[in-house]
Design a protein around this motif. Structure first.
Motif, mmCIF file in Angstrom:
data_model
loop_
_atom_site.group_PDB
_atom_site.id
_atom_site.type_symbol
_atom_site.label_atom_id
_atom_site.label_comp_id
_atom_site.label_asym_id
_atom_site.label_seq_id
_atom_site.Cartn_x
_atom_site.Cartn_y
_atom_site.Cartn_z
ATOM 1 N N PRO A 93 10.696 -17.002 -40.010
ATOM 2 C CA PRO A 93 10.191 -17.578 -41.266
ATOM 3 C C PRO A 93 9.476 -18.906 -41.005
ATOM 4 C CG PRO A 93 12.454 -16.812 -41.542
ATOM 5 C CD PRO A 93 12.146 -16.715 -40.074
ATOM 6 N N VAL A 94 8.310 -19.065 -41.614
ATOM 7 C CA VAL A 94 7.561 -20.305 -41.407
ATOM 8 C C VAL A 94 8.258 -21.448 -42.134
ATOM 9 C CG1 VAL A 94 5.354 -19.151 -41.041
ATOM 10 C CG2 VAL A 94 6.029 -19.804 -43.353
ATOM 11 N N GLU A 95 8.134 -22.630 -41.594
ATOM 12 C CA GLU A 95 8.770 -23.828 -42.158
ATOM 13 C C GLU A 95 7.718 -24.625 -42.917
ATOM 14 O OE1 GLU A 95 11.060 -25.979 -43.692
ATOM 15 O OE2 GLU A 95 12.158 -24.806 -42.178
ATOM 16 N N THR A 96 7.623 -24.370 -44.233
ATOM 17 C CA THR A 96 6.577 -25.046 -45.008
ATOM 18 C C THR A 96 6.858 -26.528 -45.193
ATOM 19 O OG1 THR A 96 7.671 -24.360 -47.063
ATOM 20 C CG2 THR A 96 5.923 -22.946 -46.228
ATOM 21 N N ALA A 97 8.109 -26.968 -45.004
ATOM 22 C CA ALA A 97 8.395 -28.400 -45.073
ATOM 23 C C ALA A 97 7.744 -29.151 -43.917
ATOM 24 C CB ALA A 97 9.900 -28.638 -45.064
ATOM 25 N N ALA A 98 7.403 -28.428 -42.850
ATOM 26 C CA ALA A 98 6.731 -29.036 -41.704
ATOM 27 C C ALA A 98 5.228 -28.767 -41.728
ATOM 28 C CB ALA A 98 7.340 -28.507 -40.403
ATOM 29 N N MET A 99 4.700 -28.450 -42.893
ATOM 30 C CA MET A 99 3.275 -28.139 -43.034
ATOM 31 C C MET A 99 2.414 -29.374 -42.774
ATOM 32 S SD MET A 99 1.325 -26.764 -46.478
ATOM 33 C CE MET A 99 2.047 -25.132 -46.454
ATOM 34 N N ALA A 100 1.332 -29.178 -42.042
ATOM 35 C CA ALA A 100 0.305 -30.215 -41.911
ATOM 36 C C ALA A 100 -0.568 -30.123 -43.154
ATOM 37 C CB ALA A 100 -0.511 -30.005 -40.640
ATOM 38 N N VAL A 101 -0.345 -31.019 -44.091
ATOM 39 C CA VAL A 101 -0.852 -30.873 -45.452
ATOM 40 C C VAL A 101 -2.289 -31.350 -45.582
ATOM 41 C CG1 VAL A 101 -0.539 -31.662 -47.816
ATOM 42 C CG2 VAL A 101 1.435 -30.999 -46.468
ATOM 43 N N ASP A 102 -3.129 -30.530 -46.237
ATOM 44 C CA ASP A 102 -4.471 -30.947 -46.632
ATOM 45 C C ASP A 102 -4.529 -31.291 -48.114
ATOM 46 O OD1 ASP A 102 -5.645 -30.533 -44.093
ATOM 47 O OD2 ASP A 102 -5.781 -28.387 -44.485
ATOM 48 N N ARG A 103 -3.650 -30.691 -48.876
ATOM 49 C CA ARG A 103 -3.608 -30.935 -50.323
ATOM 50 C C ARG A 103 -2.159 -30.794 -50.773
ATOM 51 N NH1 ARG A 103 -5.716 -30.945 -55.447
ATOM 52 N NH2 ARG A 103 -5.305 -29.217 -56.860
ATOM 53 N N ARG A 104 -1.711 -31.743 -51.606
ATOM 54 C CA ARG A 104 -0.336 -31.713 -52.092
ATOM 55 C C ARG A 104 -0.270 -32.498 -53.389
ATOM 56 N NH1 ARG A 104 4.594 -35.473 -50.725
ATOM 57 N NH2 ARG A 104 6.375 -34.115 -51.152
ATOM 58 N N VAL A 105 0.018 -31.795 -54.484
ATOM 59 C CA VAL A 105 0.104 -32.445 -55.782
ATOM 60 C C VAL A 105 1.371 -31.978 -56.489
ATOM 61 C CG1 VAL A 105 -2.381 -32.754 -56.076
ATOM 62 C CG2 VAL A 105 -1.306 -30.632 -56.868
ATOM 63 N N THR A 179 19.778 -11.284 -43.893
ATOM 64 C CA THR A 179 19.222 -9.969 -43.563
ATOM 65 C C THR A 179 17.708 -9.989 -43.748
ATOM 66 O OG1 THR A 179 19.562 -9.217 -45.834
ATOM 67 C CG2 THR A 179 21.341 -8.794 -44.249
ATOM 68 N N PRO A 180 16.966 -9.352 -42.841
ATOM 69 C CA PRO A 180 15.503 -9.315 -42.986
ATOM 70 C C PRO A 180 15.110 -8.600 -44.275
ATOM 71 C CG PRO A 180 16.182 -8.602 -40.786
ATOM 72 C CD PRO A 180 17.419 -8.673 -41.617
ATOM 73 N N PRO A 181 14.129 -9.108 -44.981
ATOM 74 C CA PRO A 181 13.694 -8.436 -46.212
ATOM 75 C C PRO A 181 12.987 -7.131 -45.884
ATOM 76 C CG PRO A 181 12.206 -10.240 -45.678
ATOM 77 C CD PRO A 181 13.346 -10.321 -44.701
ATOM 78 N N ARG A 186 5.457 -0.989 -44.850
ATOM 79 C CA ARG A 186 5.982 0.088 -44.016
ATOM 80 C C ARG A 186 6.960 0.996 -44.755
ATOM 81 N NH1 ARG A 186 7.626 -2.315 -38.232
ATOM 82 N NH2 ARG A 186 6.476 -0.527 -37.463
ATOM 83 N N GLU A 187 7.466 0.537 -45.893
ATOM 84 C CA GLU A 187 8.419 1.329 -46.661
ATOM 85 C C GLU A 187 7.941 1.421 -48.109
ATOM 86 O OE1 GLU A 187 12.178 -0.584 -46.331
ATOM 87 O OE2 GLU A 187 12.043 -0.812 -44.152
ATOM 88 N N PRO A 188 8.079 2.568 -48.729
ATOM 89 C CA PRO A 188 7.673 2.688 -50.141
ATOM 90 C C PRO A 188 8.537 1.822 -51.035
ATOM 91 C CG PRO A 188 8.866 4.655 -49.434
ATOM 92 C CD PRO A 188 8.636 3.831 -48.196
ATOM 93 N N ARG A 195 14.081 -9.521 -55.223
ATOM 94 C CA ARG A 195 13.060 -10.564 -55.326
ATOM 95 C C ARG A 195 12.165 -10.647 -54.096
ATOM 96 N NH1 ARG A 195 13.836 -17.065 -55.961
ATOM 97 N NH2 ARG A 195 11.758 -17.536 -56.804
ATOM 98 N N PRO A 196 12.680 -10.533 -52.841
ATOM 99 C CA PRO A 196 11.764 -10.579 -51.699
ATOM 100 C C PRO A 196 10.685 -9.505 -51.752
ATOM 101 C CG PRO A 196 14.025 -10.875 -50.960
ATOM 102 C CD PRO A 196 14.091 -10.491 -52.402
ATOM 103 N N LEU A 197 11.040 -8.310 -52.229
ATOM 104 C CA LEU A 197 10.058 -7.238 -52.326
ATOM 105 C C LEU A 197 9.068 -7.519 -53.447
ATOM 106 C CD1 LEU A 197 9.556 -4.603 -50.795
ATOM 107 C CD2 LEU A 197 10.756 -3.398 -52.620
ATOM 108 N N ARG A 198 9.559 -8.073 -54.537
ATOM 109 C CA ARG A 198 8.655 -8.424 -55.640
ATOM 110 C C ARG A 198 7.646 -9.470 -55.194
ATOM 111 N NH1 ARG A 198 13.496 -8.931 -59.062
ATOM 112 N NH2 ARG A 198 13.069 -11.177 -59.207
ATOM 113 N N LEU A 199 8.106 -10.463 -54.441
ATOM 114 C CA LEU A 199 7.195 -11.509 -53.971
ATOM 115 C C LEU A 199 6.132 -10.939 -53.035
ATOM 116 C CD1 LEU A 199 9.731 -14.424 -53.364
ATOM 117 C CD2 LEU A 199 7.940 -14.331 -55.112
ATOM 118 N N GLN A 200 6.509 -9.983 -52.191
ATOM 119 C CA GLN A 200 5.518 -9.340 -51.329
ATOM 120 C C GLN A 200 4.448 -8.638 -52.160
ATOM 121 O OE1 GLN A 200 6.987 -7.021 -47.871
ATOM 122 N NE2 GLN A 200 9.006 -7.832 -48.418
#
Length: 368
Positions: A93-105, A179-181, A186-188, A195-200
């Motif tokens: 999983p990517v760590e968005t708290a460590a993002m090199a930010v170009d825009r943040r509001v 557990t991995p979402p 790859r799966e119907p 919620r993880p599937l809904r977000l995808q």
């Protein structure tokens, strides 16, 4: 029948040649290059990558060129190509708290650690055509006294704004999941969806459709009133665990847009009054999509939060998830322009029989 098939093949070949000629356009004008599309039509490239589920700006630019600027067709091309690629590994999983930010509001706090970073945005531009952009070989100059571009904030200066609410227990914490979402590619999809599937599905969904649903929640078709807790755009590192090494290795970076909305929640039998979140995460600079996604995500959470459904489209999981995919929608919609001669002839014959029967009944009634 053989003659008809061969004739059809010739017509299709001719249609392909005509399409290629139309794509090229006026030969006196220089052809678009892939680097030009990638660099100067970056927002279109970002949408194709997001809804095509493949992060590759060059391939997205190629798809846009091949599709003559039809973004849904370009997304279709990218998805089709994606199915041919091997799955070599799954990233952490990517760590968005460590993002090199170009825009943040943030619309919830004026002063936040790390500051508000306007970044590249249309928010403060006048919606007037800039005819200076038509000048061949000339670049428009910045306005007098304009400040230089703001540098990206260091990674250690961009904590999530919702974390401050979380420290005081004012916002519902996100449950940990080891557990991995499931992988929608790859799966119907099965309903009800977690919620993880809904977000995808929302991340891959058509921007216009998601935007309309989000707008409907703001107009009252959903019991939510959202604030943008934070919207950020920047690059994050992608890491993959290497079993032979025993640690993760950074394999590259991707640009992401992340949005967390803060929504009121009056509480339930098991939960105290607090704020809840809506979440959106999209490839590239796609803030309209990320905000809309977060609003629809929150609307779909009514059941797990113990709320009553308002019975509106944005809260109907089946309606949202089964209709948000523009490739599925396009395929089903456009198939009706293909030959349906047999089906139509059967319906035509049925209509003739019904008309004949109705005419016979009228004649019989007139005779009586």
């Amino acid at each position: 029948m053989y003659v008809a098939v061969k004739g059809g093949e010739r017509a299709i070949d001719a249609a392909h040649a005509w399409l290629a000629d139309e794509r090229r356009g006026d030969r006196s004008i220089a052809a678009l290059t892939i680097p030009q599309i990638r660099e100067q039509l970056a927002l279109a490239v970002n949408r194709v990558m997001a809804e095509g589920s493949l992060y590759d700006p060059d391939l997205a630019a190629l798809a846009i060129k091949q599709a003559r600027g039809d973004l849904i067709e370009a997304i279709f091309l990218i998805r089709a190509y994606r199915t041919t690629l091997p799955r070599l590994a799954a990233s952490n999983p990517v760590e968005t708290a460590a993002m090199a930010v170009d825009r943040r509001v943030s619309a919830t706090f004026k002063d936040v650690p790390g500051g508000q970073i306007l970044g590249p945005t249309f928010d403060y531009t006048h919606r007037l055509l800039d005819f200076a952009l038509m000048a061949e070989g000339e670049e428009p100059q910045p306005a007098a006294g304009a400040a230089p571009a703001e540098p990206a904030a260091p990674a250690d200066r961009v904590p999530h704004v919702t974390g401050f609410l979380n420290r005081d227990g004012l916002i519902q914490p996100e449950p940990a999941c080891d557990t991995p979402p499931p992988d929608l590619t790859r799966e119907p999809m099965e309903l009800p969806a977690a919620r993880p599937l809904r977000l995808q599905a929302l991340a891959r969904g058509d921007e216009g459709f998601i935007l309309s649903l989000a707008y409907s929640t703001q107009r009252g078709y959903g019991r939510t009133h959202a604030f943008v807790g934070e919207l950020r755009i920047g690059t994050v590192a992608v890491e993959v665990d290497i079993p032979e090494l025993g640690f993760a290795v950074e394999i590259g970076e991707v640009e992401l847009t992340e949005c967390e909305t803060v929504n009121q929640f009056t509480g339930s039998k098991t939960e105290p009054p607090q704020f809840t979140r809506g979440y959106g995460l999209v490839f590239g600079q796609s803030e309209r999509k990320a905000i809309a996604m977060s609003l629809v995500d929150r609307a779909l959470r009514w059941r797990e939060l113990g709320e009553d459904s308002a019975g509106v489209p944005a809260q109907d999981e089946e309606f949202v998830l089964m209709h948000c995919d523009n490739i599925q929608a396009t395929g089903f919609l456009e198939h009706i322009k293909l030959p349906h001669y047999v089906d139509f002839q059967s319906e035509l014959e049925l209509i003739r029989k019904l008309r004949a029967a109705a005419a016979s009944d009228r004649q019989q009634e007139a005779a009586e």
